[in-house]
Design a protein around this motif. Structure first.
Motif, PDB file in Angstrom:
ATOM      1  N   THR A 176       0.832  -1.191   0.000  1.00 50.12           N
ATOM      2  CA  THR A 176       0.000   0.000   0.000  1.00 50.12           C
ATOM      3  C   THR A 176       0.868   1.244   0.000  1.00 50.12           C
ATOM      4  O   THR A 176       1.992   1.225   0.497  1.00 50.12           O
ATOM      5  CB  THR A 176      -0.926   0.024   1.243  1.00 50.12           C
ATOM      6  N   THR A 177       0.360   2.322  -0.587  1.00 53.33           N
ATOM      7  CA  THR A 177       1.102   3.588  -0.579  1.00 53.33           C
ATOM      8  C   THR A 177       0.928   4.302   0.750  1.00 53.33           C
ATOM      9  O   THR A 177       1.666   5.234   1.046  1.00 53.33           O
ATOM     10  CB  THR A 177       0.617   4.517  -1.707  1.00 53.33           C
ATOM     11  N   SER A 178      -0.033   3.882   1.548  1.00 50.23           N
ATOM     12  CA  SER A 178      -0.293   4.506   2.841  1.00 50.23           C
ATOM     13  C   SER A 178       0.636   3.920   3.893  1.00 50.23           C
ATOM     14  O   SER A 178       0.872   2.714   3.935  1.00 50.23           O
ATOM     15  CB  SER A 178      -1.748   4.285   3.256  1.00 50.23           C
ATOM     16  N   ARG A 179       1.162   4.788   4.730  1.00 46.55           N
ATOM     17  CA  ARG A 179       2.062   4.342   5.790  1.00 46.55           C
ATOM     18  C   ARG A 179       1.461   4.695   7.140  1.00 46.55           C
ATOM     19  O   ARG A 179       1.621   5.796   7.649  1.00 46.55           O
ATOM     20  CB  ARG A 179       3.432   4.991   5.632  1.00 46.55           C
ATOM     21  N   ARG A 180       0.760   3.742   7.725  1.00 48.86           N
ATOM     22  CA  ARG A 180       0.126   3.962   9.030  1.00 48.86           C
ATOM     23  C   ARG A 180       1.016   3.358  10.114  1.00 48.86           C
ATOM     24  O   ARG A 180       0.963   2.170  10.395  1.00 48.86           O
ATOM     25  CB  ARG A 180      -1.259   3.334   9.067  1.00 48.86           C
ATOM     26  N   GLY A 181       1.853   4.222  10.698  1.00 50.64           N
ATOM     27  CA  GLY A 181       2.764   3.743  11.730  1.00 50.64           C
ATOM     28  C   GLY A 181       4.062   3.230  11.138  1.00 50.64           C
ATOM     29  O   GLY A 181       4.123   2.811   9.988  1.00 50.64           O
ATOM     30  N   ARG A 182       5.101   3.220  11.937  1.00 50.94           N
ATOM     31  CA  ARG A 182       6.427   2.839  11.457  1.00 50.94           C
ATOM     32  C   ARG A 182       6.545   1.336  11.213  1.00 50.94           C
ATOM     33  O   ARG A 182       7.458   0.889  10.532  1.00 50.94           O
ATOM     34  CB  ARG A 182       7.489   3.285  12.472  1.00 50.94           C
ATOM     35  N   SER A 183       5.664   0.542  11.792  1.00 55.24           N
ATOM     36  CA  SER A 183       5.795  -0.911  11.661  1.00 55.24           C
ATOM     37  C   SER A 183       4.946  -1.490  10.534  1.00 55.24           C
ATOM     38  O   SER A 183       4.760  -2.688  10.464  1.00 55.24           O
ATOM     39  CB  SER A 183       5.408  -1.586  12.989  1.00 55.24           C
ATOM     40  N   ASN A 184       4.416  -0.617   9.659  1.00 57.34           N
ATOM     41  CA  ASN A 184       3.560  -1.097   8.591  1.00 57.34           C
ATOM     42  C   ASN A 184       4.390  -1.841   7.547  1.00 57.34           C
ATOM     43  O   ASN A 184       5.058  -1.243   6.712  1.00 57.34           O
ATOM     44  CB  ASN A 184       2.826   0.084   7.944  1.00 57.34           C
ATOM     45  N   ALA A 185       4.327  -3.185   7.587  1.00 59.57           N
ATOM     46  CA  ALA A 185       5.123  -4.011   6.672  1.00 59.57           C
ATOM     47  C   ALA A 185       4.588  -3.963   5.245  1.00 59.57           C
ATOM     48  O   ALA A 185       5.277  -4.390   4.315  1.00 59.57           O
ATOM     49  CB  ALA A 185       5.154  -5.453   7.172  1.00 59.57           C
ATOM     50  N   ARG A 186       3.380  -3.451   5.070  1.00 56.55           N
ATOM     51  CA  ARG A 186       2.787  -3.404   3.728  1.00 56.55           C
ATOM     52  C   ARG A 186       3.070  -2.077   3.021  1.00 56.55           C
ATOM     53  O   ARG A 186       2.603  -1.884   1.898  1.00 56.55           O
ATOM     54  CB  ARG A 186       1.281  -3.633   3.805  1.00 56.55           C
ATOM     55  N   TRP A 187       3.816  -1.180   3.658  1.00 56.55           N
ATOM     56  CA  TRP A 187       4.112   0.102   3.013  1.00 56.55           C
ATOM     57  C   TRP A 187       5.065  -0.126   1.843  1.00 56.55           C
ATOM     58  O   TRP A 187       6.122  -0.736   1.986  1.00 56.55           O
ATOM     59  CB  TRP A 187       4.738   1.056   4.019  1.00 56.55           C
ATOM     60  N   ALA A 188       4.695   0.371   0.657  1.00 58.07           N
ATOM     61  CA  ALA A 188       5.498   0.149  -0.543  1.00 58.07           C
ATOM     62  C   ALA A 188       6.899   0.748  -0.413  1.00 58.07           C
ATOM     63  O   ALA A 188       7.858   0.237  -0.993  1.00 58.07           O
ATOM     64  CB  ALA A 188       4.789   0.753  -1.761  1.00 58.07           C
ATOM     65  N   GLY A 189       7.015   1.817   0.366  1.00 57.49           N
ATOM     66  CA  GLY A 189       8.320   2.439   0.539  1.00 57.49           C
ATOM     67  C   GLY A 189       9.332   1.535   1.216  1.00 57.49           C
ATOM     68  O   GLY A 189      10.546   1.702   1.039  1.00 57.49           O
ATOM     69  N   SER A 190       8.845   0.559   1.996  1.00 56.01           N
ATOM     70  CA  SER A 190       9.767  -0.350   2.678  1.00 56.01           C
ATOM     71  C   SER A 190      10.535  -1.210   1.681  1.00 56.01           C
ATOM     72  O   SER A 190      11.651  -1.656   1.963  1.00 56.01           O
ATOM     73  CB  SER A 190       9.002  -1.232   3.669  1.00 56.01           C
ATOM     74  N   VAL A 191       9.961  -1.447   0.507  1.00 63.22           N
ATOM     75  CA  VAL A 191      10.664  -2.194  -0.541  1.00 63.22           C
ATOM     76  C   VAL A 191      11.866  -1.375  -1.030  1.00 63.22           C
ATOM     77  O   VAL A 191      12.964  -1.896  -1.237  1.00 63.22           O
ATOM     78  CB  VAL A 191       9.720  -2.505  -1.717  1.00 63.22           C
ATOM     79  N   ILE A 192      11.655  -0.074  -1.183  1.00 61.15           N
ATOM     80  CA  ILE A 192      12.716   0.811  -1.668  1.00 61.15           C
ATOM     81  C   ILE A 192      13.844   0.896  -0.644  1.00 61.15           C
ATOM     82  O   ILE A 192      15.021   0.810  -0.997  1.00 61.15           O
ATOM     83  CB  ILE A 192      12.149   2.204  -1.977  1.00 61.15           C
ATOM     84  N   THR A 193      13.497   1.087   0.637  1.00 67.73           N
ATOM     85  CA  THR A 193      14.533   1.209   1.664  1.00 67.73           C
ATOM     86  C   THR A 193      15.294  -0.098   1.848  1.00 67.73           C
ATOM     87  O   THR A 193      16.471  -0.088   2.212  1.00 67.73           O
ATOM     88  CB  THR A 193      13.921   1.634   3.010  1.00 67.73           C
ATOM     89  N   ALA A 194      14.637  -1.229   1.595  1.00 72.87           N
ATOM     90  CA  ALA A 194      15.302  -2.525   1.742  1.00 72.87           C
ATOM     91  C   ALA A 194      16.263  -2.812   0.593  1.00 72.87           C
ATOM     92  O   ALA A 194      17.281  -3.480   0.780  1.00 72.87           O
ATOM     93  CB  ALA A 194      14.265  -3.641   1.840  1.00 72.87           C
ATOM     94  N   MET A 195      15.954  -2.276  -0.599  1.00 76.46           N
ATOM     95  CA  MET A 195      16.753  -2.586  -1.777  1.00 76.46           C
ATOM     96  C   MET A 195      17.747  -1.487  -2.148  1.00 76.46           C
ATOM     97  O   MET A 195      18.589  -1.672  -3.022  1.00 76.46           O
ATOM     98  CB  MET A 195      15.831  -2.874  -2.962  1.00 76.46           C
ATOM     99  N   THR A 196      17.644  -0.332  -1.496  1.00 71.09           N
ATOM    100  CA  THR A 196      18.554   0.790  -1.774  1.00 71.09           C
ATOM    101  C   THR A 196      18.974   1.407  -0.452  1.00 71.09           C
ATOM    102  O   THR A 196      18.558   0.969   0.624  1.00 71.09           O
ATOM    103  CB  THR A 196      17.877   1.864  -2.648  1.00 71.09           C
ATOM    104  N   ASP A 197      19.772   2.474  -0.531  1.00 67.25           N
ATOM    105  CA  ASP A 197      20.180   3.196   0.671  1.00 67.25           C
ATOM    106  C   ASP A 197      19.320   4.427   0.910  1.00 67.25           C
ATOM    107  O   ASP A 197      19.703   5.344   1.637  1.00 67.25           O
ATOM    108  CB  ASP A 197      21.648   3.619   0.564  1.00 67.25           C
ATOM    109  N   ARG A 198      18.100   4.461   0.315  1.00 63.03           N
ATOM    110  CA  ARG A 198      17.219   5.601   0.504  1.00 63.03           C
ATOM    111  C   ARG A 198      16.652   5.622   1.921  1.00 63.03           C
ATOM    112  O   ARG A 198      16.421   4.572   2.524  1.00 63.03           O
ATOM    113  CB  ARG A 198      16.027   5.571  -0.466  1.00 63.03           C
TER     114      ARG A 198
END
Length: 230
Positions: free
Chosen positions: A176-198
């Motif tokens: 999901t594009t929505s980030r509800r809380g820091r522990s949201n494992a479904r946030w799409a941005g977590s894929v970017i941070t896991a695969m890059t240094d962003r």
């Protein structure tokens, strides 16, 4: 004396009037306007902001609003906020070295569509000697461009990220594009941070841009984990 520009820093020290009185501050501003007119020079009045001031808000000045109303151009100067530091991936200890300049009021020109950034830098004077090897340094201001969240991300990397997003976090779930809380494992941005240094802030910018360009599409699906539409 053919002086072309006058900087009054701070403005409050140029008068003994009531800072919270619109008639008083308007009179002080008009006096400086007469100086500008009679001497044919530019006058810049440096003014303090009130507590809780917001970058880019012309009304963030302390005291009466008459000063902004009398000014041809009003600029706001502020340290980088925590949100901007997160957005640009700036470490907390370096945040206050970055300065933001906005022009919320410009009667003689169209407003800028984005802030200008500067950075405090240490400049060595080169006066070190054998007896004084450390020498001296002074603080100076240099122009600074915020780093792009896309810097270093190649087309092939972007494709890999999008493929991972399309596969989802597993167990039939979707990102999901929505980030509800820091522990949201479904946030799409977590894929970017896991695969890059962003950083999280930079990943959020990338997700927002992909949504705006139609690369990522928001919709609904039946969530196996929640047994309902998500």
């Amino acid at each position: 004396n053919e002086i072309g520009a006058v900087f009054v820093d701070p403005f409050v020290n140029s008068h003994d009037l009531d800072e919270n009185s619109n008639p008083h501050i308007n009179a002080a501003a008009r006096a400086w306007a007469e100086v500008a007119n009679d001497a044919t020079c530019g006058v810049t009045l440096v003014h303090h902001t009130r507590k809780g001031a917001i970058a880019g808000d012309a009304d963030s000045g302390r005291g009466a609003s008459a000063l902004v109303n009398a000014a041809r151009v009003a600029l706001t100067l502020s340290h980088m906020s925590e949100d901007d530091a997160t957005k640009y991936g700036i470490p907390a200890e370096e945040r206050r070295l970055h300065i933001r300049l906005d022009d919320p009021k410009a009667n003689l020109a169209p407003p800028s569509d984005k802030a200008r950034w500067f950075r405090l830098a240490s400049v060595r004077l080169g006066n070190d000697t054998p007896e004084y090897p450390a020498g001296d340094s002074v603080q100076a201001v240099e122009q600074w461009e915020p780093p792009s969240p896309w810097e270093g991300i190649t087309m092939s990397m972007a494709v890999e990220i999008l493929d991972a997003m399309q596969r989802g976090p597993g167990l039939g779930e979707q990102y999901t594009t929505s980030r509800r809380g820091r522990s949201n494992a479904r946030w799409a941005g977590s894929v970017i941070t896991a695969m890059t240094d962003r950083t999280d802030g930079q990943a959020s910018q990338i997700v927002k841009q992909w949504v705006a360009e139609g690369v990522l599409i928001e919709g609904t699906y039946d969530s196996p984990a929640n047994r309902r539409e998500a």
